[in-house]
Design a protein around this motif. Sequence first.
Motif, PDB file in Angstrom:
ATOM      1  N   MET A   1       0.855  -0.921   0.204  1.00  0.00           N
ATOM      2  CA  MET A   1      -0.166  -0.084   0.050  1.00  0.00           C
ATOM      3  C   MET A   1       1.317   1.011   0.117  1.00  0.00           C
ATOM      4  O   MET A   1       2.175   1.249   0.677  1.00  0.00           O
ATOM      5  CB  MET A   1      -0.735   0.330   1.190  1.00  0.00           C
ATOM      6  CG  MET A   1      -2.173  -1.348   1.374  1.00  0.00           C
ATOM      7  SD  MET A   1      -3.028  -0.901   3.214  1.00  0.00           S
ATOM      8  CE  MET A   1      -3.730   0.804   2.301  1.00  0.00           C
ATOM      9  N   ILE A   2       0.223   2.058  -0.771  1.00  0.00           N
ATOM     10  CA  ILE A   2       1.225   3.246  -1.071  1.00  0.00           C
ATOM     11  C   ILE A   2       1.481   4.527   0.047  1.00  0.00           C
ATOM     12  O   ILE A   2       2.117   4.595   1.169  1.00  0.00           O
ATOM     13  CB  ILE A   2       0.735   4.301  -2.582  1.00  0.00           C
ATOM     14  CG1 ILE A   2       0.926   3.410  -2.850  1.00  0.00           C
ATOM     15  CG2 ILE A   2       1.555   5.243  -2.512  1.00  0.00           C
ATOM     16  CD1 ILE A   2       2.772   3.259  -3.926  1.00  0.00           C
ATOM     17  N   LEU A   3       0.579   4.129   0.576  1.00  0.00           N
ATOM     18  CA  LEU A   3      -0.034   4.778   2.099  1.00  0.00           C
ATOM     19  C   LEU A   3       1.203   4.526   3.596  1.00  0.00           C
ATOM     20  O   LEU A   3       1.944   5.507   3.516  1.00  0.00           O
ATOM     21  CB  LEU A   3      -1.441   4.638   2.682  1.00  0.00           C
ATOM     22  CG  LEU A   3      -1.590   5.884   4.091  1.00  0.00           C
ATOM     23  CD1 LEU A   3      -1.214   7.469   3.961  1.00  0.00           C
ATOM     24  CD2 LEU A   3      -3.513   5.619   4.230  1.00  0.00           C
ATOM     25  N   VAL A   4       0.975   3.011   3.463  1.00  0.00           N
ATOM     26  CA  VAL A   4       1.963   2.333   4.707  1.00  0.00           C
ATOM     27  C   VAL A   4       2.626   2.898   3.731  1.00  0.00           C
ATOM     28  O   VAL A   4       4.356   2.812   4.772  1.00  0.00           O
ATOM     29  CB  VAL A   4       1.516   1.102   4.826  1.00  0.00           C
ATOM     30  CG1 VAL A   4       1.765   0.596   5.334  1.00  0.00           C
ATOM     31  CG2 VAL A   4       0.249   0.836   4.606  1.00  0.00           C
ATOM     32  N   LYS A   5       3.491   2.475   3.436  1.00  0.00           N
ATOM     33  CA  LYS A   5       4.839   2.828   2.744  1.00  0.00           C
ATOM     34  C   LYS A   5       5.686   4.624   2.549  1.00  0.00           C
ATOM     35  O   LYS A   5       6.356   4.420   3.109  1.00  0.00           O
ATOM     36  CB  LYS A   5       4.912   2.658   1.078  1.00  0.00           C
ATOM     37  CG  LYS A   5       6.260   2.236   0.549  1.00  0.00           C
ATOM     38  CD  LYS A   5       6.363   1.892  -0.917  1.00  0.00           C
ATOM     39  CE  LYS A   5       6.019   1.045  -1.236  1.00  0.00           C
ATOM     40  NZ  LYS A   5       6.982  -0.246  -1.077  1.00  0.00           N
ATOM     41  N   ALA A   6       4.472   4.840   1.890  1.00  0.00           N
ATOM     42  CA  ALA A   6       4.460   6.740   2.325  1.00  0.00           C
ATOM     43  C   ALA A   6       5.087   6.806   4.127  1.00  0.00           C
ATOM     44  O   ALA A   6       6.322   7.547   4.194  1.00  0.00           O
ATOM     45  CB  ALA A   6       3.885   7.183   1.759  1.00  0.00           C
ATOM     46  N   LEU A   7       3.989   6.604   4.768  1.00  0.00           N
ATOM     47  CA  LEU A   7       4.493   6.661   6.112  1.00  0.00           C
ATOM     48  C   LEU A   7       5.971   6.662   6.890  1.00  0.00           C
ATOM     49  O   LEU A   7       6.288   6.793   7.502  1.00  0.00           O
ATOM     50  CB  LEU A   7       3.067   5.641   6.568  1.00  0.00           C
ATOM     51  CG  LEU A   7       1.622   6.687   6.509  1.00  0.00           C
ATOM     52  CD1 LEU A   7       0.080   6.420   7.702  1.00  0.00           C
ATOM     53  CD2 LEU A   7       1.811   8.470   7.260  1.00  0.00           C
ATOM     54  N   GLY A   8       6.170   4.827   6.908  1.00  0.00           N
ATOM     55  CA  GLY A   8       7.159   3.701   6.945  1.00  0.00           C
ATOM     56  C   GLY A   8       8.688   4.942   6.656  1.00  0.00           C
ATOM     57  O   GLY A   8       9.585   5.352   7.365  1.00  0.00           O
ATOM     58  N   LEU A   9       8.499   5.342   5.099  1.00  0.00           N
ATOM     59  CA  LEU A   9      10.075   5.957   4.963  1.00  0.00           C
ATOM     60  C   LEU A   9       9.209   7.268   5.076  1.00  0.00           C
ATOM     61  O   LEU A   9      10.793   7.759   5.502  1.00  0.00           O
ATOM     62  CB  LEU A   9       9.812   5.778   3.336  1.00  0.00           C
ATOM     63  CG  LEU A   9      10.901   6.271   2.441  1.00  0.00           C
ATOM     64  CD1 LEU A   9      12.023   5.628   3.249  1.00  0.00           C
ATOM     65  CD2 LEU A   9      10.756   6.225   1.214  1.00  0.00           C
ATOM     66  N   GLY A  10       8.756   7.950   4.976  1.00  0.00           N
ATOM     67  CA  GLY A  10       8.491   9.084   5.527  1.00  0.00           C
ATOM     68  C   GLY A  10       8.481   9.629   7.230  1.00  0.00           C
ATOM     69  O   GLY A  10       9.887  10.174   7.564  1.00  0.00           O
ATOM     70  N   MET A  11       8.562   8.470   8.115  1.00  0.00           N
ATOM     71  CA  MET A  11       9.414   8.316   9.617  1.00  0.00           C
ATOM     72  C   MET A  11      10.030   8.273   9.487  1.00  0.00           C
ATOM     73  O   MET A  11      11.028   8.472  10.267  1.00  0.00           O
ATOM     74  CB  MET A  11       8.084   7.871  10.399  1.00  0.00           C
ATOM     75  CG  MET A  11       8.781   7.429  11.592  1.00  0.00           C
ATOM     76  SD  MET A  11       7.315   6.994  13.106  1.00  0.00           S
ATOM     77  CE  MET A  11       5.794   7.848  12.742  1.00  0.00           C
ATOM     78  N   ALA A  12      10.787   7.227   8.752  1.00  0.00           N
ATOM     79  CA  ALA A  12      12.103   6.721   9.103  1.00  0.00           C
ATOM     80  C   ALA A  12      13.338   7.598   8.696  1.00  0.00           C
ATOM     81  O   ALA A  12      14.319   8.086   9.373  1.00  0.00           O
ATOM     82  CB  ALA A  12      12.668   5.534   8.172  1.00  0.00           C
ATOM     83  N   LEU A  13      13.043   8.253   7.678  1.00  0.00           N
ATOM     84  CA  LEU A  13      13.448   9.633   7.548  1.00  0.00           C
ATOM     85  C   LEU A  13      13.633  11.246   8.152  1.00  0.00           C
ATOM     86  O   LEU A  13      14.750  11.705   8.651  1.00  0.00           O
ATOM     87  CB  LEU A  13      13.164   9.651   5.661  1.00  0.00           C
ATOM     88  CG  LEU A  13      13.316   8.734   4.719  1.00  0.00           C
ATOM     89  CD1 LEU A  13      13.035  10.045   3.354  1.00  0.00           C
ATOM     90  CD2 LEU A  13      15.165   8.953   4.321  1.00  0.00           C
ATOM     91  N   ALA A  14      12.138  11.336   8.440  1.00  0.00           N
ATOM     92  CA  ALA A  14      12.453  12.031   9.340  1.00  0.00           C
ATOM     93  C   ALA A  14      12.893  11.972  11.139  1.00  0.00           C
ATOM     94  O   ALA A  14      13.946  13.158  11.118  1.00  0.00           O
ATOM     95  CB  ALA A  14      11.360  12.410  10.150  1.00  0.00           C
ATOM     96  N   VAL A  15      12.763  11.064  11.560  1.00  0.00           N
ATOM     97  CA  VAL A  15      13.931  10.402  12.612  1.00  0.00           C
ATOM     98  C   VAL A  15      15.323  10.158  12.733  1.00  0.00           C
ATOM     99  O   VAL A  15      15.749  11.243  12.923  1.00  0.00           O
ATOM    100  CB  VAL A  15      13.524   8.729  12.998  1.00  0.00           C
ATOM    101  CG1 VAL A  15      14.157   8.531  14.025  1.00  0.00           C
ATOM    102  CG2 VAL A  15      12.096   8.986  13.889  1.00  0.00           C
ATOM    103  N   ALA A  16      15.591  10.132  11.075  1.00  0.00           N
ATOM    104  CA  ALA A  16      17.088  10.049  11.099  1.00  0.00           C
ATOM    105  C   ALA A  16      17.424  11.471  10.979  1.00  0.00           C
ATOM    106  O   ALA A  16      18.469  11.712  11.278  1.00  0.00           O
ATOM    107  CB  ALA A  16      17.081   9.556   9.153  1.00  0.00           C
ATOM    108  N   ILE A  17      16.501  11.780  10.576  1.00  0.00           N
ATOM    109  CA  ILE A  17      17.379  14.260  10.583  1.00  0.00           C
ATOM    110  C   ILE A  17      17.578  14.314  11.381  1.00  0.00           C
ATOM    111  O   ILE A  17      18.443  15.189  11.833  1.00  0.00           O
ATOM    112  CB  ILE A  17      16.245  14.173   9.377  1.00  0.00           C
ATOM    113  CG1 ILE A  17      16.818  13.923   7.777  1.00  0.00           C
ATOM    114  CG2 ILE A  17      16.605  16.360   9.394  1.00  0.00           C
ATOM    115  CD1 ILE A  17      15.848  14.914   6.739  1.00  0.00           C
ATOM    116  N   ASP A  18      16.432  14.177  12.057  1.00  0.00           N
ATOM    117  CA  ASP A  18      16.068  14.496  13.903  1.00  0.00           C
ATOM    118  C   ASP A  18      16.913  14.278  14.736  1.00  0.00           C
ATOM    119  O   ASP A  18      16.920  15.029  15.342  1.00  0.00           O
ATOM    120  CB  ASP A  18      14.382  14.091  14.390  1.00  0.00           C
ATOM    121  CG  ASP A  18      14.471  15.720  14.770  1.00  0.00           C
ATOM    122  OD1 ASP A  18      13.977  15.737  15.217  1.00  0.00           O
ATOM    123  OD2 ASP A  18      14.566  14.573  16.906  1.00  0.00           O
TER     124      ASP A  18
END
Length: 262
Positions: A188-205
Amino acid sequence: MILVISKYGMLDQRSQALVQTIRNTTPGNGITTLVDGSTAGDMDYVTSLYTDFPIAVVIVAITTYIVLLFLFRSLILPLKAILMNTLSILASYGALVVIFQNGFLHQLLGFTPLGFVEASGPILLFCSLFGLSMDYEVFLLSRIQESFWQTGDNTRAVALGLQRSGGIITSAAVIVIVVSSCFATADMILVKALGLGMALAVAIDATLVRGLLVPATMRLLGDLNWWLPFAGVQRRPPALAEYLDASGQESGAIHNKPEVES
């Protein structure tokens, strides 16, 4: 009923403009114009999601500021914390646009770019990332505040606070990144987007924001970090300051400046 078919795609801006034009048309004689269909339904869905979203963001920001104001007894630190959290969230939004709207790395991630970001994605990311980022921020600032009360030196306090909390914040971030990245394998695109978006945001944070921007801004602001109107710079906890004034002596922990381990 009148059937109108757009020659453009369902989510094309020209199709949306056509829907808006029809809705703004007044037939007269008390006739009401109602528009249905895929494009109109999508427009109504987005409108229903984002009509009150800015109000919710403002409420969250104000509530967070007030809580942190009482916690850190500072006007500057709560504002800085909210701004730093906003940077992490905006970075995740940018990643969603580049990857899922523009199609960057779509072959590697195994999906077909749709040319847009699912409307509920940014809202869900905000709800999860703001709380998660603020948790890291409070943990870091708490250690820095404790060091500042011990040493009275803002520069040393920032170094000590980062040293004492950096490992824990990084370890916690790695766990979240690993777990969130697993969702990037979903179909699912939404699940994929949420997972990847959260991973990238936490890595940057956990790296650029907590490891670089937060210490750098606190170093530049100096004692202004701890300034509160009518109270000045809070170099000790209020309860401890009252105890020391009453006893007439100070604990050695207040004056002894611990060395920063290399």
